[in-house]
Design a protein around this motif. Structure first.
Motif, short mmCIF file in Angstrom:
data_model
loop_
_atom_site.label_atom_id
_atom_site.label_comp_id
_atom_site.label_asym_id
_atom_site.label_seq_id
_atom_site.Cartn_x
_atom_site.Cartn_y
_atom_site.Cartn_z
N GLU A 8 -3.59 3.60 4.59
CA GLU A 8 -2.15 3.07 3.85
C GLU A 8 -1.49 2.46 4.70
N TYR A 9 -1.86 2.54 6.04
CA TYR A 9 -0.58 1.62 6.89
C TYR A 9 -1.49 0.64 7.74
N MET A 12 -0.64 -2.11 4.95
CA MET A 12 1.23 -2.17 5.18
C MET A 12 1.01 -3.23 6.10
N LEU A 15 -0.35 -6.91 5.07
CA LEU A 15 0.24 -7.01 4.13
C LEU A 15 1.56 -8.17 5.77
N GLU A 16 2.04 -7.66 6.13
CA GLU A 16 3.33 -7.94 7.13
C GLU A 16 2.31 -9.40 7.98
N GLN A 36 7.67 -2.09 9.15
CA GLN A 36 6.56 -1.11 8.13
C GLN A 36 7.67 0.85 8.61
N CYS A 134 3.54 -7.96 -4.73
CA CYS A 134 4.07 -7.08 -4.17
C CYS A 134 5.70 -7.97 -3.40
#
Length: 147
Positions: A8-9, A12, A15-16, A36, A134
């Motif tokens: 999950e992290y 994220m 994506l960042e 995040q 997103c």
């Protein structure tokens, strides 16, 4: 489906990094952790896995940080999942079970099919697709009232 916080992290963070890389910028682990809301220590355990998989590059120096190593549209989610936790897309094993057993039948008829769909979805979905979806979702979720 239960996904580990590592995955999950990691998604994220990726994506960042991809969002910043679109503008030719790099982003530091500290910035990712703050934006995040991820523990920086935990994030610093995840980022090397993404780097070793060839998904991101680290840049040292004053404007250092992380960038994606190739266009987001060419990074398949299968690559991301396998870099962070290779058990997500793995087939269920029925070690020691005869093929005619009920468990083996359930694995083939249910779990095997779910796993095949998940594999197909992850192989078809790119980081670029996810980033666009997103961004669109975030834009739609804003309620803007002008008086």
């Amino acid at each position: 489906m239960k996904v580990s916080t590592r995955v999950e992290y990691g998604v994220m963070a990726l994506l960042e990094i991809a969002k910043h890389s679109e503008n030719g910028e790099s982003v530091s682990a500290t910035e990712i952790a703050e934006k995040q809301k991820i523990s920086q220590k935990y994030l610093e355990q995840i980022l090397p896995q993404l780097r070793q998989a060839g998904l991101i590059k680290a840049q040292k120096g004053l404007r250092g940080g992380y960038r994606i190593s190739k266009p987001a549209d060419s990074i398949r989610m299968t690559e991301v999942f396998n870099a962070l936790d290779d058990s997500i897309l793995a087939d269920m094993e029925t070690i020691g079970e005869p093929e005619s057993s009920f468990r083996s039948s359930v694995n083939a008829c249910l779990w095997g099919k779910i796993n095949a769909k998940l594999n197909a979805f992850a192989a078809d979905k790119t980081l670029g697709d996810l980033l666009a979806e997103c961004s669109e979702y975030q834009a739609e979720s804003w309620d803007l009232y002008i008086i």
